[in-house]
Motif scaffolding. Structure first.
Motif, PDB file in Angstrom:
ATOM      1  N   THR A   1      11.975  12.319  -2.204  1.00  0.00           N
ATOM      2  CA  THR A   1      11.831  12.846  -0.844  1.00  0.00           C
ATOM      3  C   THR A   1      10.619  13.749  -0.688  1.00  0.00           C
ATOM      4  O   THR A   1      10.155  13.975   0.430  1.00  0.00           O
ATOM      5  CB  THR A   1      13.099  13.631  -0.431  1.00  0.00           C
ATOM      6  N   ASP A   2      10.081  14.262  -1.805  1.00  0.00           N
ATOM      7  CA  ASP A   2       8.890  15.109  -1.717  1.00  0.00           C
ATOM      8  C   ASP A   2       7.604  14.295  -1.729  1.00  0.00           C
ATOM      9  O   ASP A   2       6.504  14.845  -1.791  1.00  0.00           O
ATOM     10  CB  ASP A   2       8.870  16.137  -2.861  1.00  0.00           C
ATOM     11  N   GLY A   3       7.720  12.956  -1.668  1.00  0.00           N
ATOM     12  CA  GLY A   3       6.551  12.089  -1.610  1.00  0.00           C
ATOM     13  C   GLY A   3       5.969  11.736  -2.959  1.00  0.00           C
ATOM     14  O   GLY A   3       4.946  11.059  -3.040  1.00  0.00           O
ATOM     15  N   GLU A   4       6.620  12.190  -4.040  1.00  0.00           N
ATOM     16  CA  GLU A   4       6.128  11.890  -5.383  1.00  0.00           C
ATOM     17  C   GLU A   4       6.945  10.777  -6.035  1.00  0.00           C
ATOM     18  O   GLU A   4       8.093  10.524  -5.667  1.00  0.00           O
ATOM     19  CB  GLU A   4       6.193  13.142  -6.257  1.00  0.00           C
ATOM     20  N   PHE A   5       6.334  10.136  -7.031  1.00  0.00           N
ATOM     21  CA  PHE A   5       7.027   9.099  -7.786  1.00  0.00           C
ATOM     22  C   PHE A   5       7.569   9.641  -9.101  1.00  0.00           C
ATOM     23  O   PHE A   5       8.537   9.119  -9.630  1.00  0.00           O
ATOM     24  CB  PHE A   5       6.062   7.936  -8.074  1.00  0.00           C
TER      25      PHE A   5
ATOM     26  N   GLY B   1       0.809  -1.211   0.000  1.00  0.00           N
ATOM     27  CA  GLY B   1       0.000   0.000   0.000  1.00  0.00           C
ATOM     28  C   GLY B   1       0.839   1.257   0.000  1.00  0.00           C
ATOM     29  O   GLY B   1       0.581   2.182   0.775  1.00  0.00           O
ATOM     30  N   ALA B   2       1.860   1.270  -0.822  1.00  0.00           N
ATOM     31  CA  ALA B   2       2.737   2.445  -0.880  1.00  0.00           C
ATOM     32  C   ALA B   2       1.923   3.689  -1.231  1.00  0.00           C
ATOM     33  O   ALA B   2       1.095   3.663  -2.138  1.00  0.00           O
ATOM     34  CB  ALA B   2       3.839   2.223  -1.916  1.00  0.00           C
ATOM     35  N   ALA B   3       2.158   4.760  -0.504  1.00  0.00           N
ATOM     36  CA  ALA B   3       1.425   6.014  -0.719  1.00  0.00           C
ATOM     37  C   ALA B   3       2.326   7.018  -1.419  1.00  0.00           C
ATOM     38  O   ALA B   3       3.369   7.403  -0.895  1.00  0.00           O
ATOM     39  CB  ALA B   3       0.951   6.575   0.620  1.00  0.00           C
ATOM     40  N   LEU B   4       1.921   7.423  -2.612  1.00  0.00           N
ATOM     41  CA  LEU B   4       2.680   8.394  -3.384  1.00  0.00           C
ATOM     42  C   LEU B   4       1.739   9.499  -3.844  1.00  0.00           C
ATOM     43  O   LEU B   4       0.609   9.229  -4.257  1.00  0.00           O
ATOM     44  CB  LEU B   4       3.344   7.719  -4.577  1.00  0.00           C
ATOM     45  N   ALA B   5       2.208  10.714  -3.792  1.00  0.00           N
ATOM     46  CA  ALA B   5       1.322  11.862  -3.967  1.00  0.00           C
ATOM     47  C   ALA B   5       0.848  12.091  -5.394  1.00  0.00           C
ATOM     48  O   ALA B   5      -0.173  12.745  -5.602  1.00  0.00           O
ATOM     49  CB  ALA B   5       2.028  13.119  -3.457  1.00  0.00           C
TER      50      ALA B   5
END
Length: 238
Positions: free
Chosen positions: A160-164, A132-136
């Protein structure tokens, strides 16, 4: 007699000095196996870690890992004819359902491959992983399911900013790092490698994050698995 003993000791010390990692690796009783090189360098002696990867180059790497197995679809795409260098690889991966073209039957072999496309290829090659990886920035993306699977498995990571950043192009170093993770081909540090391995003019800095990954992928070797899950090379296979 004393001279003979000294000669024997000197010989043993010479062996230990020449092959310290080999002797150290023999102490491990874990899994042993052979890893075949799947990446090669260029005629100028470089491996170009920062160069972007094309779709056909990525297909060729996965085809090499299949070691000739798999069914092939002849003339799978309108823009990949039998004379093209990547024809066998592309048509075989198409036959295995690992790659697909667009609505016009085009594969676009020379286009750079994106992080999203690489995640899809990896998951189709190795199998889906739960997580359940959470990416913005992937909600609603056409490859969302595959990206989550690849990130949850630890094959790829977000930023590091939470994006893929799914539409970013992927470099050779990033592709190699990902494939090594898929195959569980990982050394812990430089000490797990061996002297005498093939080296590349642009991969000599062992502090680079991709140094060991590239050496792992470009040298065939026998390995032994350490207790912590990392591998140590035992013998380089020419």
């Amino acid at each position: 007699m004393k001279a003979k003993i000294c000669a024997v000791i000197a010989a043993v010390l010479a062996i230990i000095t020449a092959f310290p990692q080999k002797i150290y690796a023999e102490d491990y009783k874990g899994e042993r196996g052979v890893h075949t090189a799947y990446i090669s360098g260029y005629p100028d002696g470089s491996v170009r870690p920062d160069a972007y990867v094309t779709r056909e180059e990525a297909a060729s790497v996965f085809y090499r890992l299949m070691e000739g197995d798999g069914k092939k679809i002849n003339l799978a795409f309108n823009d990949v004819d039998p004379a093209r260098w990547s024809y066998e690889a592309v048509c075989t991966l198409a036959g295995e359902g690992i790659i697909a073209g667009d609505d016009n039957g085009m594969f676009r072999p020379e286009n750079r491959i994106t992080r999203a496309e690489m995640a899809v290829m990896a998951v189709k090659f190795a199998g889906s992983q739960k997580g359940g990886a959470a990416l913005a920035d992937i909600a609603g993306h056409w490859a969302e399911e595959y990206i989550i699977s690849a990130v949850s498995a630890g094959w790829l990571a977000g930023y590091t900013d939470g994006e893929f950043k799914p539409e970013n192009y992927i470099t050779r170093a990033e592709m190699i790092f990902m494939i090594n993770n898929v195959l569980n081909r990982r050394t812990e540090n430089e000490d797990d490698l061996l002297n005498g391995m093939t080296m590349w003019t642009d991969n000599t800095d062992s502090t680079k994050w991709y140094y060991s990954a590239i050496q792992e992928a470009s040298n065939s070797h026998e390995y032994v698995r350490k207790e912590n899950g990392y591998e140590m090379w035992n013998i380089i296979i020419e």
